[in-house]
Write a protein that holds these residues in place. Structure first.
Motif, PDB file in Angstrom:
ATOM      1  N   PRO A 128      82.051 -33.961  55.086  1.00 18.85           N
ATOM      2  CA  PRO A 128      82.066 -33.895  56.554  1.00 18.85           C
ATOM      3  C   PRO A 128      83.434 -34.259  57.114  1.00 18.85           C
ATOM      4  CG  PRO A 128      80.896 -35.857  55.799  1.00 18.85           C
ATOM      5  CD  PRO A 128      81.145 -35.019  54.587  1.00 18.85           C
ATOM      6  N   ILE A 129      83.761 -33.659  58.259  1.00 12.78           N
ATOM      7  CA  ILE A 129      85.013 -33.977  58.931  1.00 12.78           C
ATOM      8  C   ILE A 129      84.774 -35.081  59.958  1.00 12.78           C
ATOM      9  CG2 ILE A 129      85.977 -31.673  58.592  1.00 12.78           C
ATOM     10  CD1 ILE A 129      85.289 -31.035  61.508  1.00 12.78           C
ATOM     11  N   SER A 130      85.818 -35.719  60.366  1.00 12.00           N
ATOM     12  CA  SER A 130      85.723 -36.738  61.400  1.00 12.00           C
ATOM     13  C   SER A 130      85.577 -36.081  62.768  1.00 12.00           C
ATOM     14  CB  SER A 130      86.986 -37.603  61.378  1.00 12.00           C
ATOM     15  OG  SER A 130      87.114 -38.344  62.560  1.00 12.00           O
ATOM     16  N   PRO A 131      84.776 -36.659  63.672  1.00  7.44           N
ATOM     17  CA  PRO A 131      84.722 -36.132  65.046  1.00  7.44           C
ATOM     18  C   PRO A 131      86.109 -36.062  65.683  1.00  7.44           C
ATOM     19  CG  PRO A 131      82.961 -37.698  64.694  1.00  7.44           C
ATOM     20  CD  PRO A 131      83.840 -37.780  63.473  1.00  7.44           C
ATOM     21  N   GLY A 132      86.993 -36.952  65.256  1.00  7.23           N
ATOM     22  CA  GLY A 132      88.342 -36.949  65.792  1.00  7.23           C
ATOM     23  C   GLY A 132      89.106 -35.672  65.498  1.00  7.23           C
ATOM     24  N   VAL A 133      88.772 -35.003  64.400  1.00  2.41           N
ATOM     25  CA  VAL A 133      89.417 -33.737  64.062  1.00  2.41           C
ATOM     26  C   VAL A 133      89.077 -32.681  65.112  1.00  2.41           C
ATOM     27  CG1 VAL A 133      89.501 -31.873  62.344  1.00  2.41           C
ATOM     28  CG2 VAL A 133      89.472 -34.255  61.590  1.00  2.41           C
TER      29      VAL A 133
END
Length: 292
Positions: free
Chosen positions: A225-230
């Motif tokens: 999973p990617i960070s929401p910040g991305v």
């Protein structure tokens, strides 16, 4: 944490253009009716339901009729509908489909590493050869051109699905040349695709209409999973005017799609995305693309 009342307010009139509902070959948390009822209760304006294996336009009509809530359908061009099959597209559009995805789970790019979403492994056959939309000379295959013609003629949405960046960079300008007005780049920041900020800007310059960011890419349904910040960074650097926020929800290991959209809104607010931009991405842009 963003104020819960503010999040509820921003959900009013929201549209989720990417929800996976049952029945499906994969386990789903909600069926078509449950998804519609939950969205209606949350004050949303509409939803679009997706299935990797079959058209959802017929189901959407039934659900809309019996819930009194607008539900739209679409078709993904995977092997169960004949792959890059103009007849499947023509039929789906006649049934009311609002969106056509290029191959998703059966795209060559996705199957090159089919472990991105572990839950799919029990259905996808090993050593299955995926589809590439390009011919050997790098141009679009004739059947893809025929599909683009149908999409343009009927003014429905073209979405890139899980095809590679290389394929999308050829598809988008040709689609625009042929008269396609609504082109979505599907969850480009997903680890399955890995678009950079410069890739996003380039494909918008080539004619893409909307970058669709999905909350599911930040969840543990994804192997990486990617960070929401991305996602927040991409929104802030590219701009909300060409972005749609959706959930890609419906997985049994995630919250219900309505809750996912609330979480998505809350996290983007916490990361510096403005209320006005949230409205643009969850209400205005999807409404304009669906013409509702």
């Amino acid at each position: 944490m963003a104020d819960k009342n503010l999040v509820k307010e921003l959900m009013q009139g929201a549209i989720d253009v990417h929800i996976h509902t049952g029945p499906d070959v994969f386990d789903r948390l909600v069926d078509d009716f449950e998804a519609a009822k939950q969205a209606k209760e949350a004050g949303m304006k509409a939803i679009l339901i997706k299935n990797h294996m079959t058209c959802t336009a017929d189901r959407a009509q039934i659900v809309s009729k019996y819930t009194g809530f607008p539900v739209f359908g679409a078709v993904a061009l995977n092997f169960p509908v004949g792959g890059l099959n103009p007849q499947a597209v023509d039929t789906a559009i006649r049934m009311g489909a609002k969106e056509v995805w290029m191959p998703t789970l059966h795209a060559e790019e996705y199957l090159a590493d089919g472990s991105h979403v572990p839950m799919f492994n029990k259905v996808l056959k090993t050593r299955l050869k995926g589809m590439n939309i390009l011919a050997e000379d790098g141009s679009l295959k004739p059947e893809v051109l025929e599909i683009l013609s149908l999409i343009a003629e009927n003014d429905v949405i073209l979405a890139t699905g899980h095809i590679s960046i290389k394929e999308a960079m050829v598809l988008v300008p040709k689609a625009r040349e042929m008269g396609v007005k609504k082109i979505f780049i599907t969850h480009p920041l997903s680890p399955m695709l890995n678009y950079s900020i410069s890739d996003l800007k380039e494909i918008l310059e080539k004619g893409a209409t909307m970058i669709e960011h999905n909350f599911n890419d930040t969840t543990h349904q994804m192997k990486h999973p990617i960070s929401p910040g991305v996602i927040a960074e991409a929104i802030l650097k590219v701009g909300a005017d060409t972005v749609i926020m959706s959930t890609d929800g419906g997985q049994v290991i995630n919250p219900a799609p309505v809750e996912m959209l609330e979480l998505f809104i809350s996290q983007m607010l916490d990361l510096g995305v403005s209320e006005r931009d949230i409205v643009t991405m969850v209400r205005d842009n999807p409404a304009r693309m669906l013409e509702i």
